[in-house]
Design an enzyme around this catalytic site. Sequence first.
Site, PDB file in Angstrom:
ATOM      1  N   CYS A   1     -13.602   0.200  24.782  1.00  0.00           N
ATOM      2  CA  CYS A   1     -13.460   1.639  25.040  1.00  0.00           C
ATOM      3  C   CYS A   1     -14.652   2.417  24.484  1.00  0.00           C
ATOM      4  CB  CYS A   1     -12.162   2.155  24.425  1.00  0.00           C
ATOM      5  SG  CYS A   1     -12.196   2.246  22.627  1.00  0.00           S
TER       6      CYS A   1
ATOM      7  N   CYS B   1     -10.310   3.172  18.089  1.00  0.00           N
ATOM      8  CA  CYS B   1     -10.131   2.531  19.396  1.00  0.00           C
ATOM      9  C   CYS B   1      -9.089   3.282  20.233  1.00  0.00           C
ATOM     10  CB  CYS B   1      -9.689   1.097  19.158  1.00  0.00           C
ATOM     11  SG  CYS B   1      -9.220   0.203  20.634  1.00  0.00           S
TER      12      CYS B   1
ATOM     13  N   CYS C   1     -10.607  -2.796  20.461  1.00  0.00           N
ATOM     14  CA  CYS C   1     -10.535  -3.528  21.737  1.00  0.00           C
ATOM     15  C   CYS C   1     -11.908  -4.012  22.167  1.00  0.00           C
ATOM     16  CB  CYS C   1      -9.899  -2.655  22.821  1.00  0.00           C
ATOM     17  SG  CYS C   1     -10.982  -1.336  23.443  1.00  0.00           S
TER      18      CYS C   1
ATOM     19  N   CYS D   1     -14.894   2.183  20.676  1.00  0.00           N
ATOM     20  CA  CYS D   1     -15.382   0.890  20.177  1.00  0.00           C
ATOM     21  C   CYS D   1     -16.881   0.748  20.448  1.00  0.00           C
ATOM     22  CB  CYS D   1     -14.609  -0.261  20.809  1.00  0.00           C
ATOM     23  SG  CYS D   1     -12.938  -0.410  20.119  1.00  0.00           S
TER      24      CYS D   1
ATOM     25  N   HIS E   1       1.301  -3.930   5.978  1.00  0.00           N
ATOM     26  CA  HIS E   1       0.072  -3.948   6.786  1.00  0.00           C
ATOM     27  C   HIS E   1      -1.139  -4.478   6.018  1.00  0.00           C
ATOM     28  CE1 HIS E   1       0.033  -0.115   4.661  1.00  0.00           C
ATOM     29  NE2 HIS E   1      -1.274  -0.163   4.742  1.00  0.00           N
ATOM     30  N   GLU E   2      -0.962  -4.805   4.722  1.00  0.00           N
ATOM     31  CA  GLU E   2      -2.099  -5.316   3.945  1.00  0.00           C
ATOM     32  C   GLU E   2      -1.802  -6.786   3.676  1.00  0.00           C
ATOM     33  OE1 GLU E   2      -3.771  -2.443   0.983  1.00  0.00           O
ATOM     34  OE2 GLU E   2      -3.618  -4.125  -0.373  1.00  0.00           O
TER      35      GLU E   2
ATOM     36  N   CYS F   1       0.876  -1.176   0.000  1.00  0.00           N
ATOM     37  CA  CYS F   1       0.000   0.000   0.000  1.00  0.00           C
ATOM     38  C   CYS F   1       0.914   1.228   0.000  1.00  0.00           C
ATOM     39  CB  CYS F   1      -0.842  -0.033   1.267  1.00  0.00           C
ATOM     40  SG  CYS F   1      -1.729   1.495   1.674  1.00  0.00           S
ATOM     41  N   HIS F   2       0.417   2.355  -0.499  1.00  0.00           N
ATOM     42  CA  HIS F   2       1.307   3.515  -0.558  1.00  0.00           C
ATOM     43  C   HIS F   2       1.793   3.964   0.827  1.00  0.00           C
ATOM     44  CE1 HIS F   2       2.716   6.509  -3.694  1.00  0.00           C
ATOM     45  NE2 HIS F   2       3.456   6.667  -2.628  1.00  0.00           N
ATOM     46  N   THR F   3       1.024   3.688   1.864  1.00  0.00           N
ATOM     47  CA  THR F   3       1.431   4.082   3.219  1.00  0.00           C
ATOM     48  C   THR F   3       2.780   3.424   3.588  1.00  0.00           C
ATOM     49  OG1 THR F   3      -0.913   4.221   3.750  1.00  0.00           O
ATOM     50  CG2 THR F   3       0.614   4.282   5.601  1.00  0.00           C
TER      51      THR F   3
ATOM     52  N   ARG G   1      -5.729   2.295  18.278  1.00  0.00           N
ATOM     53  CA  ARG G   1      -5.809   3.114  17.061  1.00  0.00           C
ATOM     54  C   ARG G   1      -4.424   3.253  16.437  1.00  0.00           C
ATOM     55  NH1 ARG G   1      -7.611   9.113  18.642  1.00  0.00           N
ATOM     56  NH2 ARG G   1      -9.213   7.912  19.688  1.00  0.00           N
TER      57      ARG G   1
ATOM     58  N   ARG H   1      -2.590  -2.990  -7.129  1.00  0.00           N
ATOM     59  CA  ARG H   1      -2.006  -3.735  -6.028  1.00  0.00           C
ATOM     60  C   ARG H   1      -1.112  -4.854  -6.555  1.00  0.00           C
ATOM     61  NH1 ARG H   1      -2.415   0.040  -3.051  1.00  0.00           N
ATOM     62  NH2 ARG H   1      -3.447   0.006  -1.023  1.00  0.00           N
TER      63      ARG H   1
ATOM     64  N   CYS I   1      -6.449  -3.526   4.001  1.00  0.00           N
ATOM     65  CA  CYS I   1      -6.270  -2.059   4.089  1.00  0.00           C
ATOM     66  C   CYS I   1      -6.959  -1.355   2.929  1.00  0.00           C
ATOM     67  CB  CYS I   1      -4.807  -1.639   4.167  1.00  0.00           C
ATOM     68  SG  CYS I   1      -4.665   0.166   4.135  1.00  0.00           S
TER      69      CYS I   1
HETATM   70  P1  NAD Z   1      -1.343   5.059  -5.093  1.00  0.00           P
HETATM   71  O1  NAD Z   1       0.006   5.640  -5.150  1.00  0.00           O
HETATM   72  O2  NAD Z   1      -1.579   3.749  -5.763  1.00  0.00           O
HETATM   73  O3  NAD Z   1      -2.428   6.095  -5.658  1.00  0.00           O
HETATM   74  C1  NAD Z   1      -2.334   7.479  -5.462  1.00  0.00           C
HETATM   75  C2  NAD Z   1      -2.762   8.171  -6.757  1.00  0.00           C
HETATM   76  O4  NAD Z   1      -2.839   9.582  -6.503  1.00  0.00           O
HETATM   77  C3  NAD Z   1      -1.784   7.984  -7.910  1.00  0.00           C
HETATM   78  O5  NAD Z   1      -2.487   7.522  -9.053  1.00  0.00           O
HETATM   79  C4  NAD Z   1      -1.190   9.386  -8.126  1.00  0.00           C
HETATM   80  O6  NAD Z   1      -0.886   9.644  -9.488  1.00  0.00           O
HETATM   81  C5  NAD Z   1      -2.338  10.277  -7.620  1.00  0.00           C
HETATM   82  N1  NAD Z   1      -1.929  11.609  -7.170  1.00  0.00           N
HETATM   83  C6  NAD Z   1      -0.861  11.968  -6.411  1.00  0.00           C
HETATM   84  N2  NAD Z   1      -0.858  13.300  -6.193  1.00  0.00           N
HETATM   85  C7  NAD Z   1      -1.959  13.797  -6.803  1.00  0.00           C
HETATM   86  C8  NAD Z   1      -2.513  15.108  -6.938  1.00  0.00           C
HETATM   87  N3  NAD Z   1      -1.927  16.167  -6.374  1.00  0.00           N
HETATM   88  N4  NAD Z   1      -3.668  15.240  -7.626  1.00  0.00           N
HETATM   89  C9  NAD Z   1      -4.265  14.174  -8.215  1.00  0.00           C
HETATM   90  N5  NAD Z   1      -3.782  12.902  -8.127  1.00  0.00           N
HETATM   91  C10 NAD Z   1      -2.645  12.730  -7.439  1.00  0.00           C
HETATM   92  O7  NAD Z   1      -1.704   4.946  -3.517  1.00  0.00           O
HETATM   93  P2  NAD Z   1      -2.828   4.098  -2.740  1.00  0.00           P
HETATM   94  O8  NAD Z   1      -2.189   2.866  -2.173  1.00  0.00           O
HETATM   95  O9  NAD Z   1      -4.051   4.005  -3.562  1.00  0.00           O
HETATM   96  O10 NAD Z   1      -3.080   5.065  -1.493  1.00  0.00           O
HETATM   97  C11 NAD Z   1      -3.681   6.335  -1.672  1.00  0.00           C
HETATM   98  C12 NAD Z   1      -3.543   7.175  -0.426  1.00  0.00           C
HETATM   99  O11 NAD Z   1      -4.365   6.638   0.626  1.00  0.00           O
HETATM  100  C13 NAD Z   1      -2.132   7.225   0.158  1.00  0.00           C
HETATM  101  O12 NAD Z   1      -1.912   8.545   0.651  1.00  0.00           O
HETATM  102  C14 NAD Z   1      -2.196   6.243   1.309  1.00  0.00           C
HETATM  103  O13 NAD Z   1      -1.226   6.511   2.296  1.00  0.00           O
HETATM  104  C15 NAD Z   1      -3.590   6.530   1.812  1.00  0.00           C
HETATM  105  N6  NAD Z   1      -4.214   5.506   2.643  1.00  0.00           N
HETATM  106  C16 NAD Z   1      -4.989   5.940   3.687  1.00  0.00           C
HETATM  107  C17 NAD Z   1      -5.668   5.032   4.475  1.00  0.00           C
HETATM  108  C18 NAD Z   1      -6.579   5.505   5.569  1.00  0.00           C
HETATM  109  O14 NAD Z   1      -7.044   4.673   6.344  1.00  0.00           O
HETATM  110  N7  NAD Z   1      -6.876   6.779   5.667  1.00  0.00           N
HETATM  111  C19 NAD Z   1      -5.562   3.661   4.203  1.00  0.00           C
HETATM  112  C20 NAD Z   1      -4.795   3.260   3.108  1.00  0.00           C
HETATM  113  C21 NAD Z   1      -4.122   4.185   2.336  1.00  0.00           C
HETATM  114 ZN    ZN Z   2      -2.621   0.791   3.639  1.00  0.00          ZN
END
Ligand code: NAD
Ligand code: ZN
Length: 379
Positions: free
Chosen positions: A102, A113, A99, A105, A69-70, A47-49, A117, A372, A177
């Site tokens: 809390c 949580c 949990c 939850c 994490h995925e 995942c991108h994170t 969290r 993915r 995720c």
């Molecule tokens: P990814 O890299 O596959 O997709 C991100 C997309 O955003 C890409 O296609 C990229 O070209 C585009 N992008 C980047 N900057 C941009 C902009 N300024 N304007 C328009 N498009 C833009 O990533 P992903 O795995 O799909 O994750 C996406 C985001 O979600 C990441 O920031 C990740 O950390 C986050 N995330 C958050 C949670 C949560 O629970 N909140 C969970 C998972 C992932």
């Molecule tokens: Zn993720």
Amino acid sequence: MATAGKVIKCRAAVAWEAGKPLVIEEVEVAPPQAMEVRVKILYTALCHTDVYFWEAKGQTPVFPRILGHEAGGIVESVGEGVTELVPGDHVLPVFTGECKECAHCKSEESNLCDLLRINVDRGVMIGDGQSRFTINGKPIFHFVGTSTFSEYTVIHVGCLAKINPEAPLDKVCVLSCGISTGLGATLNVAKPKKGSTVAIFGLGAVGLAAMEGAKMAGASRIIGVDLNPAKYEQAKKFGCTDFVNPKDHTKPVQEVLVEMTNGGVDSAVECTGNINAMISAFECVSDGWGVAVLVGVPHKDAVFKTQPMNFLSEKTLKGTFFGNYKPRTDLPEVVEMYMRKELELEKFITHSVPFSQINTAFDLMLKGEGLRCVMRMEE
Ligand code: NAD
Ligand code: ZN
């Protein structure tokens, strides 16, 4: 089980330094302590994170670390006090736990949580403040309580969803995720009405899962926004009706969207992690009823700036972790949506490689290729 209570030696991909290729090492994985579970990971995706915390450009560096994490796996053994899981159960790890005790939850609104969290800077178990991973006795840090880039990992029982053992782990691992996050961000948080217009910022797996949610909710116009023009073709399979590349316009993309829709979109879901896209996603929603949901993980010092008049004009701004799903309570049912063929996962899995080629998955994500990449532990 022959391995229960003993240290397990296995392969893990260790991030020794920020931005340097991961190295497959033999690690020692300690047995699970109270309220912990040791899981044999079978499949893990990127995942991108994970990439942000590996690059550690806008995040606190914590190294050496086992990211990931995925994933999907099988319980190998359980620690003291664990009654809900037994060896052999199929589980999906989740970076933010539940949990079940809390105030969060117990609230219908929250999945944050108090105990479990997401905490991106902690590299140890919450029970005793220690790591369960070592290499020749030297500790290696955990990541968001999951560290799935390892054949075995130790996870708090509250961060594991027990799922239908019939569900194929090579597919449903992506629900641990990205796909649940995007889907839930739309269905549980933005809640678009039938016939409405939805904008999705960022067309990676998370954004396209958010798009899938918009389609399920009956949105009639779905506008995809991405800086990468190649993302449009793929997005069409997910219901994208219009595509906007901010680079093709001289004015801010929110103005383009407001003009295209005669006043703004009904909902916007941001899945980029870019602060400017977050601001655009908020400012492009309609006055009166528009809702924007932030999902992307921001740079740790990023600041969201907008004119307060946007709020007075009755636009709503929200954000979510894991699409507001409670991992243990709700995730098994998302897996059932896949089992009933109400949710397709195959189209999100564009690459599959053996675990030893984990750096390929990083390269693909950095190049913006595919959605993915699932890694299989058995070569
Ligand atoms: P990814 O890299 O596959 O997709 C991100 C997309 O955003 C890409 O296609 C990229 O070209 C585009 N992008 C980047 N900057 C941009 C902009 N300024 N304007 C328009 N498009 C833009 O990533 P992903 O795995 O799909 O994750 C996406 C985001 O979600 C990441 O920031 C990740 O950390 C986050 N995330 C958050 C949670 C949560 O629970 N909140 C969970 C998972 C992932
Ligand atoms: Zn993720």
